[in-house]
Design a protein around this motif. Sequence first.
Motif, PDB file in Angstrom:
ATOM      1  N   THR A 185       5.839  -8.050  -6.175  1.00 32.96           N
ATOM      2  CA  THR A 185       6.014  -8.014  -7.623  1.00 32.96           C
ATOM      3  C   THR A 185       6.071  -9.440  -8.177  1.00 32.96           C
ATOM      4  O   THR A 185       6.299 -10.398  -7.441  1.00 32.96           O
ATOM      5  CB  THR A 185       7.321  -7.300  -8.052  1.00 32.96           C
ATOM      6  OG1 THR A 185       8.419  -8.141  -7.695  1.00 32.96           O
ATOM      7  CG2 THR A 185       7.470  -5.954  -7.365  1.00 32.96           C
ATOM      8  N   VAL A 186       5.889  -9.524  -9.487  1.00 27.18           N
ATOM      9  CA  VAL A 186       5.840 -10.820 -10.156  1.00 27.18           C
ATOM     10  C   VAL A 186       7.148 -11.593  -9.949  1.00 27.18           C
ATOM     11  O   VAL A 186       7.125 -12.763  -9.543  1.00 27.18           O
ATOM     12  CB  VAL A 186       5.549 -10.623 -11.661  1.00 27.18           C
ATOM     13  CG1 VAL A 186       5.771 -11.910 -12.427  1.00 27.18           C
ATOM     14  CG2 VAL A 186       4.123 -10.116 -11.844  1.00 27.18           C
ATOM     15  N   ALA A 198       7.854  -8.983 -15.332  1.00 26.86           N
ATOM     16  CA  ALA A 198       8.677  -9.279 -14.156  1.00 26.86           C
ATOM     17  C   ALA A 198       8.532  -8.252 -13.029  1.00 26.86           C
ATOM     18  O   ALA A 198       8.392  -8.617 -11.864  1.00 26.86           O
ATOM     19  CB  ALA A 198      10.146  -9.416 -14.563  1.00 26.86           C
ATOM     20  N   ASP A 199       8.544  -6.979 -13.370  1.00 25.67           N
ATOM     21  CA  ASP A 199       8.535  -5.939 -12.337  1.00 25.67           C
ATOM     22  C   ASP A 199       7.147  -5.444 -11.987  1.00 25.67           C
ATOM     23  O   ASP A 199       6.985  -4.530 -11.182  1.00 25.67           O
ATOM     24  CB  ASP A 199       9.359  -4.735 -12.807  1.00 25.67           C
ATOM     25  CG  ASP A 199      10.829  -5.109 -12.892  1.00 25.67           C
ATOM     26  OD1 ASP A 199      11.238  -5.976 -12.100  1.00 25.67           O
ATOM     27  OD2 ASP A 199      11.533  -4.553 -13.745  1.00 25.67           O
ATOM     28  N   ARG A 200       6.129  -6.025 -12.614  1.00 25.37           N
ATOM     29  CA  ARG A 200       4.770  -5.539 -12.402  1.00 25.37           C
ATOM     30  C   ARG A 200       4.298  -5.873 -10.982  1.00 25.37           C
ATOM     31  O   ARG A 200       4.503  -6.984 -10.512  1.00 25.37           O
ATOM     32  CB  ARG A 200       3.855  -6.236 -13.432  1.00 25.37           C
ATOM     33  CG  ARG A 200       2.409  -5.837 -13.427  1.00 25.37           C
ATOM     34  CD  ARG A 200       2.148  -4.509 -14.103  1.00 25.37           C
ATOM     35  NE  ARG A 200       2.477  -4.470 -15.512  1.00 25.37           N
ATOM     36  CZ  ARG A 200       1.611  -4.758 -16.496  1.00 25.37           C
ATOM     37  NH1 ARG A 200       0.394  -5.138 -16.218  1.00 25.37           N
ATOM     38  NH2 ARG A 200       1.980  -4.661 -17.741  1.00 25.37           N
ATOM     39  N   PRO A 201       3.668  -4.890 -10.271  1.00 21.51           N
ATOM     40  CA  PRO A 201       3.089  -5.217  -8.966  1.00 21.51           C
ATOM     41  C   PRO A 201       1.993  -6.274  -9.138  1.00 21.51           C
ATOM     42  O   PRO A 201       1.201  -6.204 -10.084  1.00 21.51           O
ATOM     43  CB  PRO A 201       2.474  -3.898  -8.504  1.00 21.51           C
ATOM     44  CG  PRO A 201       3.153  -2.839  -9.301  1.00 21.51           C
ATOM     45  CD  PRO A 201       3.523  -3.472 -10.610  1.00 21.51           C
ATOM     46  N   THR A 202       1.961  -7.240  -8.235  1.00 22.98           N
ATOM     47  CA  THR A 202       1.056  -8.371  -8.444  1.00 22.98           C
ATOM     48  C   THR A 202      -0.418  -7.987  -8.371  1.00 22.98           C
ATOM     49  O   THR A 202      -1.260  -8.683  -8.904  1.00 22.98           O
ATOM     50  CB  THR A 202       1.321  -9.494  -7.422  1.00 22.98           C
ATOM     51  OG1 THR A 202       1.441  -8.912  -6.128  1.00 22.98           O
ATOM     52  CG2 THR A 202       2.575 -10.251  -7.754  1.00 22.98           C
ATOM     53  N   THR A 208       0.810  -1.210   0.000  1.00 20.91           N
ATOM     54  CA  THR A 208       0.000   0.000   0.000  1.00 20.91           C
ATOM     55  C   THR A 208       0.847   1.266   0.000  1.00 20.91           C
ATOM     56  O   THR A 208       0.360   2.341   0.310  1.00 20.91           O
ATOM     57  CB  THR A 208      -0.934   0.026   1.220  1.00 20.91           C
ATOM     58  OG1 THR A 208      -0.131  -0.154   2.375  1.00 20.91           O
ATOM     59  CG2 THR A 208      -1.974  -1.063   1.160  1.00 20.91           C
ATOM     60  N   ARG A 209       2.127   1.092  -0.313  1.00 22.02           N
ATOM     61  CA  ARG A 209       3.048   2.206  -0.499  1.00 22.02           C
ATOM     62  C   ARG A 209       3.517   2.912   0.771  1.00 22.02           C
ATOM     63  O   ARG A 209       4.686   3.052   1.003  1.00 22.02           O
ATOM     64  CB  ARG A 209       2.507   3.233  -1.490  1.00 22.02           C
ATOM     65  CG  ARG A 209       2.642   2.763  -2.933  1.00 22.02           C
ATOM     66  CD  ARG A 209       2.229   3.835  -3.894  1.00 22.02           C
ATOM     67  NE  ARG A 209       0.796   3.846  -4.161  1.00 22.02           N
ATOM     68  CZ  ARG A 209       0.162   2.953  -4.897  1.00 22.02           C
ATOM     69  NH1 ARG A 209       0.827   1.979  -5.428  1.00 22.02           N
ATOM     70  NH2 ARG A 209      -1.117   3.016  -5.121  1.00 22.02           N
ATOM     71  N   LYS A 250      -2.475 -13.314 -13.916  1.00 24.41           N
ATOM     72  CA  LYS A 250      -2.291 -13.899 -12.577  1.00 24.41           C
ATOM     73  C   LYS A 250      -2.116 -15.405 -12.678  1.00 24.41           C
ATOM     74  O   LYS A 250      -1.277 -16.008 -12.021  1.00 24.41           O
ATOM     75  CB  LYS A 250      -3.513 -13.610 -11.703  1.00 24.41           C
ATOM     76  CG  LYS A 250      -3.435 -12.280 -11.009  1.00 24.41           C
ATOM     77  CD  LYS A 250      -4.564 -12.150 -10.002  1.00 24.41           C
ATOM     78  CE  LYS A 250      -4.581 -10.732  -9.472  1.00 24.41           C
ATOM     79  NZ  LYS A 250      -5.817 -10.420  -8.762  1.00 24.41           N
ATOM     80  N   LYS A 251      -2.964 -15.993 -13.516  1.00 21.48           N
ATOM     81  CA  LYS A 251      -2.905 -17.437 -13.685  1.00 21.48           C
ATOM     82  C   LYS A 251      -1.517 -17.855 -14.156  1.00 21.48           C
ATOM     83  O   LYS A 251      -0.937 -18.825 -13.668  1.00 21.48           O
ATOM     84  CB  LYS A 251      -3.950 -17.825 -14.741  1.00 21.48           C
ATOM     85  CG  LYS A 251      -4.317 -19.255 -14.689  1.00 21.48           C
ATOM     86  CD  LYS A 251      -5.475 -19.467 -13.761  1.00 21.48           C
ATOM     87  CE  LYS A 251      -5.540 -20.881 -13.294  1.00 21.48           C
ATOM     88  NZ  LYS A 251      -6.784 -21.117 -12.539  1.00 21.48           N
TER      89      LYS A 251
END
Lengths: 222, 244, 284, 284
Positions: C98-99, C134-138, A208-209, C146-147
């Motif tokens: 992150t992913v 890779a860097d994307r917030p989940t 949540t930063r 997501k799958k």
Amino acid sequence: MHIMEGFLPASHAIGWYAVSAPFVVAGAVRLRSVLRDKPEARMTLAAAGAFAFVLSALKIPSVTGSCSHPTGTGLGAIVFGPAVMSVLGVIVLLFQAVLMAHGGLTTLGANAFAMAIVGPWVAWGVWKLAGRMGLRFAVAVFLAASLGNLATYICTTLQLALAYPDPVSGFMGAAMKFGSIFALTQVPLAVAEGLLTVVVIEALSGKTRDSDRIAALAGEAR
Amino acid sequence: MSVGTLDRAASLNRWRHRALGEKALIGLGFLALAVTLPPWPGAALVSLAMLGFTFPGARVPWRLWLATVALPLGFLAAGAVLLLVQVGGDGIGLALGGTERAALLCLRAMAATFCLMFLAFTTPAAELIGGLRRLWVPAEIVELALLTYRFVFIIADEAMAMTAAQRARQGHSTRSGWLRSTAMVIANLLPRAMARARRMETGLAARGWQGELRVLSQRNPVSLGMVALVLILQAAILLAGTLL
Amino acid sequence: MSAILSVEGLRYAYPGEVPALCGLSLEVTAGRKLAILGPNGAGKSTLLLHLNGSLRPDAGRVTLAGQAADYSRRGLNGWRSRVALVLQEPDDQIFAATVAEDVSFGPLNQGLSEAEAALRVQGALAALGIAGLADRPTHMLSGGQKKRVAIAGAVAMQPEVLLLDEPTAGLDREGAEQLVTVLRDLGRRGMTLVFSTHDIELALALADDVALFTGGTVLAQGGAGALLSDPALLARAGLRPPVLLELWLAARARGMCPPDAPMPRSVEDLVGLLARAASPAQAG
Amino acid sequence: MSAILSVEGLRYAYPGEVPALCGLSLEVTAGRKLAILGPNGAGKSTLLLHLNGSLRPDAGRVTLAGQAADYSRRGLNGWRSRVALVLQEPDDQIFAATVAEDVSFGPLNQGLSEAEAALRVQGALAALGIAGLADRPTHMLSGGQKKRVAIAGAVAMQPEVLLLDEPTAGLDREGAEQLVTVLRDLGRRGMTLVFSTHDIELALALADDVALFTGGTVLAQGGAGALLSDPALLARAGLRPPVLLELWLAARARGMCPPDAPMPRSVEDLVGLLARAASPAQAG
């Protein structure tokens, strides 16, 4: 650590109900006024209560190798505040009694005092104090959660000692007896709970930063 | 055993449709006797009566009952052992009269636990909580408790699934990993619980929710015969417990 | 063709409930893709949880590569390194912020160094076609993404067998098709796949073998073609053949398809069959 | 044919996110069954939330039976009595401890007496075919049962329009077919249905009309037959025609079906068409 059903004599059971009642009633009055203004806070509070219940059903390893359950007292007090936690705590204890036979109905007053009142207030007090002293965020969380857990355990020990004083050394001796037995598991557990809460709060803040958002998580329930 | 196991048993036993009042009279009435009467023979008689109501009466599955009662009885054993010893200036010794005190404590705590178990195994928690409405508890608090109850099963399922997923990825194979993994579960569970609460708000608003959660509750008829039987039994135990 | 996992006489009941598995036997052949096909509530997920040791049977046994299952902590760790499990709901298994962090969870738990784990993460993301995430917030992923992240988390552990519970549940057709492509690709690289599904079209599209599941037992196990085109057998599991096969069977019954032609796997196959059968008649 | 609900130039963005609806217009005709068809993430659920006032548009307007939407507390109450919404996830809507209790919630909120509400509960449970579940604790229901309980909760309010978000998501084929039967039945009794789905087979099986959705707008709205058999149009929404129609189109393109025959709705229909086309050729 719950005192089981029937463990306390009737007089003690009633006494602890009487001691806990004002706190819980005060929490309930506050809650009612919150709910009157914002009926939708019911959902958030219920979810928080269920969360606290489920937390208490999760196993965590303690340093001695045994497993135990986090109380969630510290986390709950930090996120939702101690007044609300007193009512949620009683609801959680009630469900623990009737859904899992943990704790009991006659001992509900005593357990509520230790877990829904002393623990959250100590945790919250430490959290506020640490904040005022300018301690680091993680340190404050650790102290609040572990001391809250420890306070719950000390309170339970004293409740047991009061009910079953040692024939020779009386209350103090009994407190030492009960205290030393449970210290084996409870002190490491308090440390574990403190660490756990730090990791939880950090993961939450990561999601949540910033730490202000912890309050936002609680939403209307605050 | 999952969170819902006891509640499931409570919804499936033979006394599911007995009136809440009857079951409360049995569970709470005998509980009051168990903690107020001198344990011998009062609590022993209560235990006997409760086993009768639980097994021949409600036909509670005994395996599950045993598995559930093990935990409180473990606590009892640990607590009772402490009554056997005394601590004085000259160290630790066997307490005078400790055996008797421990035995009486065990009798009382067991009887009381059997009463609680009877309630837990015959009456779904929601019904018990709903019954609080008829006492002095404010409607808002009862509603809050009932909503909590509903959320408990949903959130517990999520927590269990998350834990299973972590085990599959060996998240619990070391102690520090276990602690970290559990923290991750908790950290993911809280926002999910809150998101669920918000969705539930929308769902109930769509059904015309005005701020009060009113539903039609079915009340089961009270059997006077059962009430009479229970009262007579309780009076007899009260009498025996105080006189003997 | 050797059985990498096999199960014999498995019985299991969740505490206080009716049995979920009632004496079930099954074989998973190395290098093949097996669909556990059956209606909801048939015990498919419960079986998968037994295949990686998440649940311990009340009776019967699980064998991994010829060895009886070892439920000690050590044994389970080894087992789960070889047999990975992906649950139905990705939200139940994506924990990190992150992913890349999330996918590294398994490899790090396996005791790999950070550098090795990073390589594994790269490889797994590439295999799932989501290297760019890779860097994307989940919490900013779509359902289909997501799958794939959840599957990448399992693939990064480099298991021999990948267990997937309802892999396409909740995905739209495009998402499901992309996932099938990715899974076929994993199969081609030699990974053994076992997936549960109630979607017979998915079984047709992806599986080599099918185990037909109902009421906690295996009704039949065999090649996908034979099983999925047997309406009587499917009906006993409360299923109907895929629309494509239903049409094929109906057309064959009326003599509109050659009786000896292979089973069609796509619309094009079937149209081809129908056309072949129709043209000699038109010519005659 | 009158529009009971209509939507004009609807725009909406969730706080801090990209717009979910981008100037969308749509009409719901009384007494008909409308499918909102599109891939995941196209804005279907967001639209449904606007149709019963759960969300308020940033721009554009919603009209209910010719009246502009009234977002006052009173207005919303009246609106939600006429337009009921069933969310995708039944657990987001079922809150009470037993089925009958839960279903009674809506009617009691409408101000009905306990006796009237009890009748409504009975009626709704019967309409959904779950009268036997009245006393069942809600957390002991299967997925399909939960879905029906959630729908019963809406039906008990006797709305004119029933909005359903992905009604068959997560159900197996049998569960989905049973639900379709129930929904058709509700339609036959005069209820207007609007449902969102990414499952084109469901749209084919249930809908009279289809609104093709993509990227927050309606690409096309019209009769189900015309829309679902237009591969070019469907492709623009990232969809493919149902297998049945794909086969039909392919067969027609090769002259294996009469070009003027009506669209087949079942396997039997199509086999019939193919047979009819094949026999004159054999005779010739």
